[in-house]
Write a protein that holds these residues in place. Structure first.
Motif, PDB file in Angstrom:
ATOM      1  N   ARG A 184       0.829  -1.211   0.000  1.00  0.00           N
ATOM      2  CA  ARG A 184       0.000   0.000   0.000  1.00  0.00           C
ATOM      3  C   ARG A 184       0.860   1.256   0.000  1.00  0.00           C
ATOM      4  NH1 ARG A 184      -1.220   3.259   3.946  1.00  0.00           N
ATOM      5  NH2 ARG A 184      -0.577   1.802   5.583  1.00  0.00           N
ATOM      6  N   LEU A 185       1.927   1.244   0.818  1.00  0.00           N
ATOM      7  CA  LEU A 185       2.809   2.399   0.884  1.00  0.00           C
ATOM      8  C   LEU A 185       3.557   2.592  -0.434  1.00  0.00           C
ATOM      9  CD1 LEU A 185       3.151   4.228   3.346  1.00  0.00           C
ATOM     10  CD2 LEU A 185       5.294   3.051   3.849  1.00  0.00           C
ATOM     11  N   ALA A 186       4.008   1.493  -1.017  1.00  0.00           N
ATOM     12  CA  ALA A 186       4.696   1.576  -2.307  1.00  0.00           C
ATOM     13  C   ALA A 186       3.769   2.129  -3.384  1.00  0.00           C
ATOM     14  CB  ALA A 186       5.215   0.207  -2.707  1.00  0.00           C
ATOM     15  N   ALA A 187       2.521   1.692  -3.367  1.00  0.00           N
ATOM     16  CA  ALA A 187       1.567   2.157  -4.371  1.00  0.00           C
ATOM     17  C   ALA A 187       1.352   3.661  -4.274  1.00  0.00           C
ATOM     18  CB  ALA A 187       0.238   1.421  -4.191  1.00  0.00           C
ATOM     19  N   ARG A 188       1.437   4.202  -3.072  1.00  0.00           N
ATOM     20  CA  ARG A 188       1.174   5.624  -2.889  1.00  0.00           C
ATOM     21  C   ARG A 188       2.395   6.494  -3.164  1.00  0.00           C
ATOM     22  NH1 ARG A 188      -1.312   8.608   2.553  1.00  0.00           N
ATOM     23  NH2 ARG A 188      -1.321  10.719   1.659  1.00  0.00           N
ATOM     24  N   TYR A 189       3.593   6.026  -2.762  1.00  0.00           N
ATOM     25  CA  TYR A 189       4.746   6.921  -2.773  1.00  0.00           C
ATOM     26  C   TYR A 189       5.907   6.489  -3.667  1.00  0.00           C
ATOM     27  CZ  TYR A 189       2.656   9.075   1.363  1.00  0.00           C
ATOM     28  OH  TYR A 189       1.813   9.725   2.228  1.00  0.00           O
ATOM     29  N   ALA A 190       5.993   5.225  -4.022  1.00  0.00           N
ATOM     30  CA  ALA A 190       7.228   4.713  -4.620  1.00  0.00           C
ATOM     31  C   ALA A 190       7.287   4.906  -6.130  1.00  0.00           C
ATOM     32  CB  ALA A 190       7.407   3.235  -4.289  1.00  0.00           C
ATOM     33  N   ASP A 191       8.489   5.191  -6.600  1.00  0.00           N
ATOM     34  CA  ASP A 191       8.804   5.099  -8.019  1.00  0.00           C
ATOM     35  C   ASP A 191       9.382   3.722  -8.337  1.00  0.00           C
ATOM     36  OD1 ASP A 191       8.457   8.029  -8.946  1.00  0.00           O
ATOM     37  OD2 ASP A 191       9.666   8.176  -7.129  1.00  0.00           O
ATOM     38  N   GLU A 192       9.910   3.073  -7.311  1.00  0.00           N
ATOM     39  CA  GLU A 192      10.500   1.739  -7.471  1.00  0.00           C
ATOM     40  C   GLU A 192      10.186   0.908  -6.249  1.00  0.00           C
ATOM     41  OE1 GLU A 192      14.644   1.763  -8.464  1.00  0.00           O
ATOM     42  OE2 GLU A 192      15.002  -0.263  -7.694  1.00  0.00           O
ATOM     43  N   PHE A 193       9.865  -0.365  -6.481  1.00  0.00           N
ATOM     44  CA  PHE A 193       9.678  -1.306  -5.377  1.00  0.00           C
ATOM     45  C   PHE A 193      10.798  -2.326  -5.408  1.00  0.00           C
ATOM     46  CE2 PHE A 193       8.344  -5.268  -3.483  1.00  0.00           C
ATOM     47  CZ  PHE A 193       8.018  -4.823  -2.210  1.00  0.00           C
ATOM     48  N   ASN A 194      11.461  -2.494  -4.284  1.00  0.00           N
ATOM     49  CA  ASN A 194      12.591  -3.412  -4.184  1.00  0.00           C
ATOM     50  C   ASN A 194      12.303  -4.488  -3.155  1.00  0.00           C
ATOM     51  OD1 ASN A 194      15.314  -4.055  -2.506  1.00  0.00           O
ATOM     52  ND2 ASN A 194      15.759  -3.857  -4.682  1.00  0.00           N
ATOM     53  N   ILE A 195      12.569  -5.728  -3.498  1.00  0.00           N
ATOM     54  CA  ILE A 195      12.466  -6.808  -2.522  1.00  0.00           C
ATOM     55  C   ILE A 195      13.858  -7.364  -2.279  1.00  0.00           C
ATOM     56  CG2 ILE A 195      11.838  -8.539  -4.283  1.00  0.00           C
ATOM     57  CD1 ILE A 195      10.123  -9.851  -2.012  1.00  0.00           C
ATOM     58  N   PRO A 196      14.322  -7.355  -1.028  1.00  0.00           N
ATOM     59  CA  PRO A 196      15.690  -7.774  -0.739  1.00  0.00           C
ATOM     60  C   PRO A 196      15.782  -9.267  -0.423  1.00  0.00           C
ATOM     61  CG  PRO A 196      14.735  -6.743   1.209  1.00  0.00           C
ATOM     62  CD  PRO A 196      13.679  -6.714   0.132  1.00  0.00           C
ATOM     63  N   PHE A 197      16.771  -9.909  -1.017  1.00  0.00           N
ATOM     64  CA  PHE A 197      17.171 -11.261  -0.646  1.00  0.00           C
ATOM     65  C   PHE A 197      15.985 -12.227  -0.656  1.00  0.00           C
ATOM     66  CE2 PHE A 197      19.622  -8.064   1.856  1.00  0.00           C
ATOM     67  CZ  PHE A 197      20.691  -8.008   0.981  1.00  0.00           C
ATOM     68  N   ALA A 198      15.262 -12.222  -1.756  1.00  0.00           N
ATOM     69  CA  ALA A 198      14.053 -13.035  -1.878  1.00  0.00           C
ATOM     70  C   ALA A 198      14.218 -14.074  -2.976  1.00  0.00           C
ATOM     71  CB  ALA A 198      12.849 -12.146  -2.184  1.00  0.00           C
ATOM     72  N   SER A 199      13.551 -15.191  -2.792  1.00  0.00           N
ATOM     73  CA  SER A 199      13.540 -16.246  -3.803  1.00  0.00           C
ATOM     74  C   SER A 199      12.708 -15.795  -4.997  1.00  0.00           C
ATOM     75  CB  SER A 199      12.928 -17.519  -3.210  1.00  0.00           C
ATOM     76  OG  SER A 199      11.545 -17.297  -2.919  1.00  0.00           O
TER      77      SER A 199
END
Length: 307
Positions: A184-199
């Motif tokens: 939800r926060l990414a949808a409102r504010y982010a230009d990029e979404f990053n997921i760290p160290f994920a399969s």
């Protein structure tokens, strides 16, 4: 696929070491140099010569590089007041000629807060949300107008909302594994979404959540960049891979399972699988900052195959 170099200086690196890595990052054609924002080493070791501050480091690199993007994965919202952080990031963006990106997270490492006398509040995520609203609000306020904010944790009154970044908008990165509030926060504010160290499986699931949240918020899902951060350990042969794994205290098979490790071909293949899920940017977590030959190999044998 953009490849970015991602460093963890709290594990033991001074500014000169970071400068050498940043210059190699630029010379070898990588897209960006990013660093963590931590003040205490994780795991064993002494962490010598001690921590470096993320935004002081990036200010120095802004003047000593010309092309690469510069940013944080992630600045901790617990470390800085939002008005101060907005000034710092805008200033470094101007110093770099508009090459800065802000990764901002809630903060999580309680021990480093205790070690350096930094408050570690319970309501970290709600504070992060207010910080994002304030920082983007300050940058977005028209010059000559003022910005005020009356939140639960922060209040600003008639701020001149200066200085402005070099560009109209500094890209904002939000990341994490959270299933509801993070998308939800990414949808409102982010230009990029990053997921760290994920399969691959976790990345696909989380990207799907963010895309759905963006569409629910009235944005096109493809308006966001989707990216991964993964540890990297590449070698020309098995012996070199094993040597590099041992240098960072990791096992080869574990690195292959949880990161990007092995021969250039193996790493190119795995990056391609992340790309097939919608990831267009990989932050390569480089843990041995003295091994610049590692960066050269990745540039010549991995990046060259990605086009």
């Amino acid at each position: 696929m953009d490849l970015r170099i991602f460093t963890e200086p709290q594990q033991g690196a001074d500014y000169d070491t970071l400068l050498a890595v940043a210059k190699a990052t630029e010379d070898l054609g990588f897209d960006a140099f990013f660093r963590s924002d931590h003040y205490l080493r994780m795991g064993s070791g002494d962490g010598l010569p001690g921590p470096t501050d993320a935004w002081i480091t990036l200010a120095g690199l802004a003047r000593e590089t010309k092309r690469i993007r510069l940013g944080t994965l992630m600045t901790a919202a617990t470390f800085r007041l939002p008005g101060v952080l907005a000034i710092q990031v805008a200033q470094v963006d101007r110093m770099s000629g508009g090459r800065v990106e802000l990764g901002l997270g809630a903060g999580w490492f309680e021990e480093e807060h205790k070690a350096y006398g930094i408050p570690f509040p319970k309501e970290k995520f709600a504070r992060l949300e207010e910080q994002l609203e304030i920082i983007t609000g300050l940058w977005g306020t028209e010059t000559g107008r003022t910005f005020s904010y009356d939140g639960t944790f922060y209040q600003l009154t008639d701020s001149p909302a200066l200085p402005k970044p070099a560009r109209a908008k500094v890209p904002v990165l939000i990341g994490g594994h959270g299933a509801k509030r993070t998308p939800r926060l990414a949808a409102r504010y982010a230009d990029e979404f990053n997921i760290p160290f994920a399969s691959l499986e976790d990345s696909e699931r989380q990207f799907g959540r963010v895309r759905a949240a963006a569409e629910a918020a009235g944005r096109r899902a493809d308006d966001l960049v989707y990216s991964n951060a993964l540890v990297v350990c590449v070698g020309k042969d098995d012996t070199e891979v094993a040597r590099r794994a041992a240098a960072i205290g990791r096992e080869v098979e574990e690195l292959k399972a949880n990161g990007l490790a092995g021969s250039p071909g193996e790493v190119v293949d795995k990056i391609g699988r992340y790309g097939a899920l919608g990831s267009s940017r990989i932050y390569l977590q480089v843990l041995d900052l003295d091994d610049l030959d590692h960066l050269e190999l990745i540039s010549s044998q991995v990046m060259s195959q990605l086009g």
